[in-house]
Design a protein around this motif. Sequence first.
Motif, PDB file in Angstrom:
ATOM      1  N   LEU A  39      -4.125   7.864   3.727  1.00 36.66           N
ATOM      2  CA  LEU A  39      -3.799   6.975   4.847  1.00 36.66           C
ATOM      3  C   LEU A  39      -4.772   7.166   6.006  1.00 36.66           C
ATOM      4  CD1 LEU A  39       0.109   7.189   4.883  1.00 36.66           C
ATOM      5  CD2 LEU A  39      -1.330   5.311   4.049  1.00 36.66           C
ATOM      6  N   ALA A  40      -5.198   8.408   6.237  1.00 37.23           N
ATOM      7  CA  ALA A  40      -6.140   8.676   7.324  1.00 37.23           C
ATOM      8  C   ALA A  40      -7.511   8.077   7.030  1.00 37.23           C
ATOM      9  CB  ALA A  40      -6.260  10.182   7.550  1.00 37.23           C
ATOM     10  N   LEU A 100       3.697   5.566  -5.809  1.00 37.29           N
ATOM     11  CA  LEU A 100       3.656   5.516  -7.273  1.00 37.29           C
ATOM     12  C   LEU A 100       2.411   6.204  -7.817  1.00 37.29           C
ATOM     13  CD1 LEU A 100       4.886   1.859  -7.932  1.00 37.29           C
ATOM     14  CD2 LEU A 100       6.152   3.985  -8.294  1.00 37.29           C
ATOM     15  N   TYR A 101       1.305   6.059  -7.095  1.00 44.64           N
ATOM     16  CA  TYR A 101       0.051   6.695  -7.507  1.00 44.64           C
ATOM     17  C   TYR A 101       0.183   8.221  -7.495  1.00 44.64           C
ATOM     18  CZ  TYR A 101      -4.844   8.219  -7.100  1.00 44.64           C
ATOM     19  OH  TYR A 101      -6.046   8.847  -7.274  1.00 44.64           O
ATOM     20  N   ILE A 102       0.744   8.747  -6.429  1.00 47.40           N
ATOM     21  CA  ILE A 102       0.925  10.196  -6.327  1.00 47.40           C
ATOM     22  C   ILE A 102       1.907  10.682  -7.389  1.00 47.40           C
ATOM     23  CG2 ILE A 102       1.810  12.038  -4.841  1.00 47.40           C
ATOM     24  CD1 ILE A 102       0.714  10.479  -2.458  1.00 47.40           C
ATOM     25  N   LEU A 103       2.966   9.903  -7.633  1.00 48.64           N
ATOM     26  CA  LEU A 103       3.926  10.262  -8.677  1.00 48.64           C
ATOM     27  C   LEU A 103       3.261  10.278 -10.048  1.00 48.64           C
ATOM     28  CD1 LEU A 103       6.884  10.839  -9.440  1.00 48.64           C
ATOM     29  CD2 LEU A 103       7.221   8.361  -9.650  1.00 48.64           C
ATOM     30  N   THR A 104       2.388   9.307 -10.304  1.00 47.28           N
ATOM     31  CA  THR A 104       1.666   9.245 -11.574  1.00 47.28           C
ATOM     32  C   THR A 104       0.719  10.425 -11.718  1.00 47.28           C
ATOM     33  OG1 THR A 104       1.759   6.820 -11.497  1.00 47.28           O
ATOM     34  CG2 THR A 104       0.182   7.796 -13.020  1.00 47.28           C
ATOM     35  N   LEU A 107       0.830  -1.203   0.000  1.00 48.64           N
ATOM     36  CA  LEU A 107       0.000   0.000   0.000  1.00 48.64           C
ATOM     37  C   LEU A 107       0.867   1.256   0.000  1.00 48.64           C
ATOM     38  CD1 LEU A 107      -2.736   1.424   0.167  1.00 48.64           C
ATOM     39  CD2 LEU A 107      -2.655   1.136   2.653  1.00 48.64           C
ATOM     40  N   ILE A 108       1.919   1.277   0.815  1.00 49.83           N
ATOM     41  CA  ILE A 108       2.797   2.444   0.879  1.00 49.83           C
ATOM     42  C   ILE A 108       3.514   2.647  -0.457  1.00 49.83           C
ATOM     43  CG2 ILE A 108       4.820   3.437   1.993  1.00 49.83           C
ATOM     44  CD1 ILE A 108       2.307   3.441   3.724  1.00 49.83           C
ATOM     45  N   LEU A 159      -5.643   1.564  -5.763  1.00 46.82           N
ATOM     46  CA  LEU A 159      -4.671   2.574  -6.178  1.00 46.82           C
ATOM     47  C   LEU A 159      -3.877   2.105  -7.391  1.00 46.82           C
ATOM     48  CD1 LEU A 159      -3.269   3.814  -2.738  1.00 46.82           C
ATOM     49  CD2 LEU A 159      -4.889   4.969  -4.242  1.00 46.82           C
ATOM     50  N   PHE A 160      -3.593   0.803  -7.438  1.00 46.26           N
ATOM     51  CA  PHE A 160      -2.866   0.248  -8.587  1.00 46.26           C
ATOM     52  C   PHE A 160      -3.688   0.405  -9.869  1.00 46.26           C
ATOM     53  CE2 PHE A 160      -1.976  -3.650 -11.193  1.00 46.26           C
ATOM     54  CZ  PHE A 160      -0.734  -3.249 -11.652  1.00 46.26           C
ATOM     55  N   VAL A 161      -4.974   0.059  -9.797  1.00 41.28           N
ATOM     56  CA  VAL A 161      -5.853   0.174 -10.960  1.00 41.28           C
ATOM     57  C   VAL A 161      -6.030   1.635 -11.354  1.00 41.28           C
ATOM     58  CG1 VAL A 161      -8.201  -0.212 -11.802  1.00 41.28           C
ATOM     59  CG2 VAL A 161      -7.049  -1.991 -10.484  1.00 41.28           C
ATOM     60  N   HIS A 162      -6.197   2.508 -10.361  1.00 44.90           N
ATOM     61  CA  HIS A 162      -6.321   3.938 -10.650  1.00 44.90           C
ATOM     62  C   HIS A 162      -5.064   4.472 -11.348  1.00 44.90           C
ATOM     63  CE1 HIS A 162      -9.947   4.837  -8.101  1.00 44.90           C
ATOM     64  NE2 HIS A 162     -10.064   5.732  -9.051  1.00 44.90           N
TER      65      HIS A 162
END
Length: 227
Positions: free
Chosen positions: A138-139, A92-96, A86-87, A174-177
């Motif tokens: 995360l929250a 990677l999600y935020i970077l994308t 998850l971390i 998050l991976f799919v997004h």
Amino acid sequence: MNHHAKPYPCPDCGDQKTGNFCSNCGQHEDERYNLHLLIHEVIHAVTHADKGIFSYSIGLLYKPGIIASDFVEGKRKRYFNPFQYLIIILGLYILTMSATHFMEKMTYYMNQNQKSYVKTELDSAFAIFNKYQKFIYLALVPLTTFVIQLLFRKKGFNYTEHLVGYVVYFGNSLFVHSLIILLSFLPIPFTPLMTLSSIIPIFYMALYFRQFYKVGWIEAILKSVGY
């Protein structure tokens, strides 16, 4: 490689070890690092059939609830750690999101045909979210888990088991997004991407509900939409 005929202290846990495998902590080789060993461990970590991050990601695409069930039932050795995953995926999600300017595109998309004061409020909200999104995501994990626990309170899971299950699902979400966001690099209209980013998460949450909580498709879909 080490080929010890007599027991010797394992460098990792200190337990007596014979040969290349520690029966206490599971550590294999303990030779000095060299290029061959480094390449072997990198390839093993990424592609290992049991718990590599690559195979774990692929498995999440079609059995997120089954993997979550395995963790709750104690079958954990075969999988990559879902909390670490998850971390990693969140980063990677935020970077994308940043590389594709997806948040800016979404703000522009939602601001169309809105009144000026609404646009201002949306811009402010998205700016705050964009700045603190890692902490917000995360929250939301423990809060979302609480809601899901209420939805499936009769299934007999405690809060921690619901939490572990949701962490597995959320990593997949998050991976799919991230995959959907990468499509924004292509010269395609933004509206289909927004539609995909709305529909596909509902499907995956329904799939997770169906597999983890052992409910029918109708209940799974209704609860994923209602959630």
